[in-house]
Each structure stands twice: as C-alpha cells, then as structure tokens.
Design a protein around this motif. Structure first.
Motif, mmCIF file in Angstrom:
data_model
loop_
_atom_site.group_PDB
_atom_site.id
_atom_site.type_symbol
_atom_site.label_atom_id
_atom_site.label_comp_id
_atom_site.label_asym_id
_atom_site.label_seq_id
_atom_site.Cartn_x
_atom_site.Cartn_y
_atom_site.Cartn_z
ATOM 1 N N GLU A 35 29.760 6.681 22.414
ATOM 2 C CA GLU A 35 28.830 7.599 21.754
ATOM 3 C C GLU A 35 27.742 6.857 20.980
ATOM 4 O O GLU A 35 26.608 7.327 20.893
ATOM 5 C CB GLU A 35 29.595 8.524 20.800
ATOM 6 C CG GLU A 35 30.306 9.669 21.481
ATOM 7 C CD GLU A 35 30.836 10.673 20.484
ATOM 8 O OE1 GLU A 35 30.123 11.661 20.210
ATOM 9 O OE2 GLU A 35 31.949 10.457 19.980
ATOM 10 N N TYR A 61 24.392 6.450 22.533
ATOM 11 C CA TYR A 61 23.613 7.647 22.891
ATOM 12 C C TYR A 61 23.405 8.504 21.650
ATOM 13 O O TYR A 61 23.845 9.663 21.577
ATOM 14 C CB TYR A 61 24.327 8.446 23.988
ATOM 15 C CG TYR A 61 24.566 7.658 25.244
ATOM 16 C CD1 TYR A 61 23.602 7.590 26.247
ATOM 17 C CD2 TYR A 61 25.757 6.955 25.428
ATOM 18 C CE1 TYR A 61 23.818 6.847 27.403
ATOM 19 C CE2 TYR A 61 25.980 6.216 26.581
ATOM 20 C CZ TYR A 61 25.012 6.168 27.556
ATOM 21 O OH TYR A 61 25.228 5.433 28.701
ATOM 22 N N GLU A 111 20.678 9.719 20.497
ATOM 23 C CA GLU A 111 19.693 10.779 20.717
ATOM 24 C C GLU A 111 20.152 11.668 21.870
ATOM 25 O O GLU A 111 20.342 11.197 22.998
ATOM 26 C CB GLU A 111 18.323 10.181 21.046
ATOM 27 C CG GLU A 111 17.225 11.214 21.122
ATOM 28 C CD GLU A 111 15.854 10.596 21.391
ATOM 29 O OE1 GLU A 111 14.914 11.373 21.651
ATOM 30 O OE2 GLU A 111 15.738 9.364 21.350
ATOM 31 N N TRP A 112 20.341 12.960 21.559
ATOM 32 C CA TRP A 112 20.786 13.906 22.590
ATOM 33 C C TRP A 112 19.610 14.388 23.435
ATOM 34 O O TRP A 112 18.451 14.273 23.062
ATOM 35 C CB TRP A 112 21.452 15.114 21.937
ATOM 36 C CG TRP A 112 22.841 14.854 21.436
ATOM 37 C CD1 TRP A 112 23.350 13.670 20.982
ATOM 38 C CD2 TRP A 112 23.893 15.814 21.330
ATOM 39 N NE1 TRP A 112 24.660 13.832 20.601
ATOM 40 C CE2 TRP A 112 25.016 15.136 20.804
ATOM 41 C CE3 TRP A 112 24.002 17.161 21.614
ATOM 42 C CZ2 TRP A 112 26.234 15.778 20.566
ATOM 43 C CZ3 TRP A 112 25.199 17.816 21.382
ATOM 44 C CH2 TRP A 112 26.309 17.124 20.856
ATOM 45 N N TRP A 113 19.939 14.928 24.597
ATOM 46 C CA TRP A 113 19.026 15.612 25.506
ATOM 47 C C TRP A 113 18.074 14.681 26.256
ATOM 48 O O TRP A 113 17.178 15.150 26.954
ATOM 49 C CB TRP A 113 18.227 16.726 24.802
ATOM 50 C CG TRP A 113 19.108 17.632 24.013
ATOM 51 C CD1 TRP A 113 19.115 17.815 22.661
ATOM 52 C CD2 TRP A 113 20.159 18.462 24.525
ATOM 53 N NE1 TRP A 113 20.093 18.704 22.284
ATOM 54 C CE2 TRP A 113 20.755 19.119 23.419
ATOM 55 C CE3 TRP A 113 20.660 18.703 25.806
ATOM 56 C CZ2 TRP A 113 21.818 20.006 23.554
ATOM 57 C CZ3 TRP A 113 21.729 19.589 25.941
ATOM 58 C CH2 TRP A 113 22.286 20.229 24.819
ATOM 59 N N TRP A 122 21.261 10.428 28.220
ATOM 60 C CA TRP A 122 22.368 11.130 27.557
ATOM 61 C C TRP A 122 22.970 12.186 28.480
ATOM 62 O O TRP A 122 24.183 12.308 28.588
ATOM 63 C CB TRP A 122 21.868 11.784 26.268
ATOM 64 C CG TRP A 122 22.882 12.630 25.560
ATOM 65 C CD1 TRP A 122 23.824 12.225 24.669
ATOM 66 C CD2 TRP A 122 23.051 14.055 25.707
ATOM 67 N NE1 TRP A 122 24.572 13.303 24.235
ATOM 68 C CE2 TRP A 122 24.120 14.422 24.858
ATOM 69 C CE3 TRP A 122 22.401 15.030 26.459
ATOM 70 C CZ2 TRP A 122 24.542 15.753 24.748
ATOM 71 C CZ3 TRP A 122 22.830 16.342 26.358
ATOM 72 C CH2 TRP A 122 23.894 16.693 25.510
ATOM 73 N N ARG A 123 22.117 12.939 29.160
ATOM 74 C CA ARG A 123 22.602 13.968 30.081
ATOM 75 C C ARG A 123 23.474 13.367 31.174
ATOM 76 O O ARG A 123 24.522 13.914 31.527
ATOM 77 C CB ARG A 123 21.421 14.722 30.703
ATOM 78 C CG ARG A 123 20.682 15.626 29.738
ATOM 79 C CD ARG A 123 19.514 16.316 30.421
ATOM 80 N NE ARG A 123 18.748 17.153 29.523
ATOM 81 C CZ ARG A 123 19.019 18.404 29.215
ATOM 82 N NH1 ARG A 123 20.083 18.976 29.754
ATOM 83 N NH2 ARG A 123 18.256 19.088 28.395
ATOM 84 N N ILE A 130 26.839 12.414 29.734
ATOM 85 C CA ILE A 130 27.701 13.593 29.571
ATOM 86 C C ILE A 130 28.350 13.940 30.897
ATOM 87 O O ILE A 130 29.563 14.181 30.987
ATOM 88 C CB ILE A 130 26.910 14.798 29.024
ATOM 89 C CG1 ILE A 130 26.491 14.558 27.565
ATOM 90 C CG2 ILE A 130 27.753 16.085 29.125
ATOM 91 C CD1 ILE A 130 27.636 14.439 26.592
ATOM 92 N N GLY A 157 27.558 19.472 30.730
ATOM 93 C CA GLY A 157 26.279 19.382 30.044
ATOM 94 C C GLY A 157 25.446 20.649 30.107
ATOM 95 O O GLY A 157 24.332 20.692 29.587
#
Length: 379
Positions: free
Chosen positions: A179, A182, A184-186, A190-191, A194, A257
């Motif tokens: 984790e 990553y 920063e999400w989205w 990151w996608r 996931i 996701g």
C-alpha cells in the motif's frame, strides 16, 4: 354533560384511529409512507424477504428516528399478500452486555434470512460494525433460529484464503504489492494494483472486509454470501457451508476496483443477474447491472436497468433485495430504500416490478402504484 360529550369524542377518536391503523391496503405505492397493521410506518430497512408456509416475512433494520447506530436490532414483519404487514417484533435484539459484538450502539445493516433445507433452521447474516468503531470493523454477523434468533458470532470472511480463480502466479504477484507504494488513489497504476490484489492481499490473513451484502440460495440448496470488500472497491461472492453458518473457502471477486455496494441478485432462465449501486454514502446514484451464466463468473457489466425520469439516480433509491412473488413465473420485485439521513426510521420503501426485454434483459420502470394480485396487468 359537557364532560360526557368530551369522553364520547375521545373514545370515537380512538376508535377511528384504530380503524385507520387496521385499514387494509389494496396496492403498493412506492415512495409513500407504508403503514403496518397498527398504522406505523414499516421500520425494516435494508432488508429482505423470506416465504415460508404461506406467509412472507420481511426482515430489516429497525432504524432510529435520529442517529445512525442500532438501538433495537432486526425487526420482522409478516404478510400473506405483500401489502398488509403485521409487526412481529424484534427478530434479533441488540445485547446489553458491554463489549458484546452486537452491543447496543453497534451498527447492524442489511439483514438477510434464509431457511436451510437440510437443518430446517433459519439463518440470518448481516453486516456488522462494532460499537464506537465507525465502519472500520467491516464484519459479517451470523445468527440462527428455531425462534427467536440466537447470535452466534461475527467475523471477516475467508481468513487465509485466496479467490478460487487466483493462480499461484497471481498470489505471488499480489503478495509483492504494498500500500505504501500507492499513496495516491485512482491513478491508472493504483487501479491496476487493485485489480491485481493490493487490498485483497492485505486482508487475506484476517479475512476480507464485509460491508453491504446479500445472501442467495441457488436451486441446488447451496447458499452464497455476496458482499462489498476491499474498502467497498470489490464485490466478493463466497460459498457458505452446508449449514450456512461458515464458509467453504471458495470465493471469487467481482468487478475489482469497480466500487459496488448494495448487491441484489436473482436467476431467470439459467442466467444470474446482479443489480448494485455505486458508493456515494446516503446519496443516490446510477445503478449498475451484471450478468453471468455461472455464479463463479465471468460476470459481464451492463448498463443500469433503470429507465425513465430520474433513472440516473435509480429513482432516488438504493437496492436491498430481489424476490419473486409466489405463484408467478416472472413476478420479480426490486426492493429498495429511499434513504432519509435526517430520520432513517422514516426512509421510504421503493418496491418495483421488474420487466424484461425480448432478450431477457431486466428493466425497471417507475410505477406510482401496483398490486401483486394484478401482476399481468402491470407488465
């Protein structure tokens, strides 16, 4: 004499109130107040239906007029016609014991009750959040009943288990994801992480998160728990043991996701259909729909089944269950809540019949009122 007249008017008022409370309903009116036999708005939110020995039983969240925590438990209502409901009381009450999993002030959501044909017992699964921990616990609760229900335990599903469609190579790859890499999400990276199992791998040791959920019993009597996992980013479909009180260890991920919650599911003509919502808190959003020839997938995502005005907001609802009217071939009904965060107790129930296109695709249209007795006339 004046006092006598006052007493007569008071008695007359009480009689009239009782008469209104007991008045029989002839139609279901989505979005309107739905009084039970006593005249009280039905307080069974996020619920589901069970048909047993000629009666329907509606289990749902007994929600407070103010606040969000569970102060009573799971309520149950009964009906022979789906329109007029008798409040049968609390099916599973909160505990007064400090530190108990379902201590008063916890959060009990989305209760679903099924009958196990092998044991003859009724089994309840529900989303549980422990008191004082917000939505961090993300557990599933189990209860069993001859009558009333007895709480058994809560847990996170499938601790130590990987999805059945994960190869050894997939597992090795997922274990290497961290984790911290990553933050920063989205982002596209990151996608992809996931999908490859970033949060899945994180939760394998203690079990997968379990929030919004439903239970589905297939034609062969096998039962499945479908729930939002991985911070509500991914749906899991997990097989239950023969007594419905634990997991076999077999499960798959659906739409990793994709941010799906509030899963509802049914089967028609050999095809499984699942309708879900996005994750926008109490605010409504556009529903999603999936189909598969097998519960184990692959699941294909399709456009929302809602059509017409306000379809982009799913008629301002969030689904909770899909059931079939007994005695009908295609009488499927979509159960949903129109949430009122200022008073969850007074959230409205939205029950709508499901239509089908020529190719079998489900469609949900708004109707102001309908009756199960006139099923063919509303299709």
């Amino acid at each position: 004499m004046k006092l006598k007249r006052i007493l007569i008017f008071c008695v007359w008022g009480l009689v009239m109130a009782a008469s209104v409370g007991a008045q029989s309903l002839e139609r279901i009116t989505p979005g309107q107040e739905w009084p039970d036999r006593k005249g009280e708005h039905i307080n069974a939110h996020g619920g589901g239906l069970l048909f047993h020995e000629g009666k329907y039983y509606w289990y749902g969240e007994n929600r407070p007029a103010r606040g969000f925590t569970t102060e009573v438990g799971v309520e149950v209502y009964s009906s022979s016609d789906l329109m007029n409901w008798e409040d049968e009381g609390v099916a599973l009450a909160v505990s007064e014991e400090a530190g108990h999993d379902i201590e008063r002030g916890c959060i009990m959501e989305r209760p679903k009750v099924v009958r196990n044909p092998k044991t003859g017992k009724f089994v309840m699964l529900f989303h549980l959040e422990l008191k004082g921990k917000g939505y961090a616990a993300a557990r599933v609760g189990f209860a069993e009943s001859d009558s009333p229900f007895r709480f058994i335990r809560s847990l996170r599903p499938n601790a130590g288990k990987w999805p059945t469609d994960f190869s050894r190579r997939d597992i090795r790859k997922a274990k290497k994801l961290k984790e911290a890499d990553y933050k920063e999400w989205w982002t596209p990276e990151w996608r992809e992480a996931i999908r490859e199992g970033l949060l899945l791998a994180r939760d394998v040791p203690g079990g997968q998160m379990s929030r919004d959920m439903t239970v589905y019993v297939d034609d062969d009597g096998k039962a499945y728990h479908i729930y939002s996992a991985e911070e509500n980013l991914t749906l899991n479909l997990a097989e239950l043991t023969d007594d419905y009180l634990d997991y076999t260890g077999r499960y798959v991920r659906i739409a990793p996701g994709g941010q799906n919650e509030a899963p509802t599911i049914f089967k028609r003509d050999g095809v499984y259909w699942m309708i879900t919502s996005g994750c926008t808190g109490w605010a409504p959003n556009e529903a999603r729909m999936f189909k598969a020839a097998s519960l184990w997938g692959p699941w294909e995502q399709l456009p929302s089944p809602f059509v017409g005005k306000d379809a982009k907001k799913s008629f301002h609802t969030q689904g909770t269950y899909i059931f079939k009217v007994e005695g009908t071939e295609d009488g499927f009904v979509f159960m949903a809540d129109r949430w009122n965060p200022q008073s969850l107790k007074n959230s409205r129930h939205i029950w709508l019949p499901i239509d089908f296109e020529a190719d079998g695709t489900p469609v949900i249209r708004w109707v102001d009122s309908w009756s199960p007795k006139e099923w063919k006339s509303i299709r």
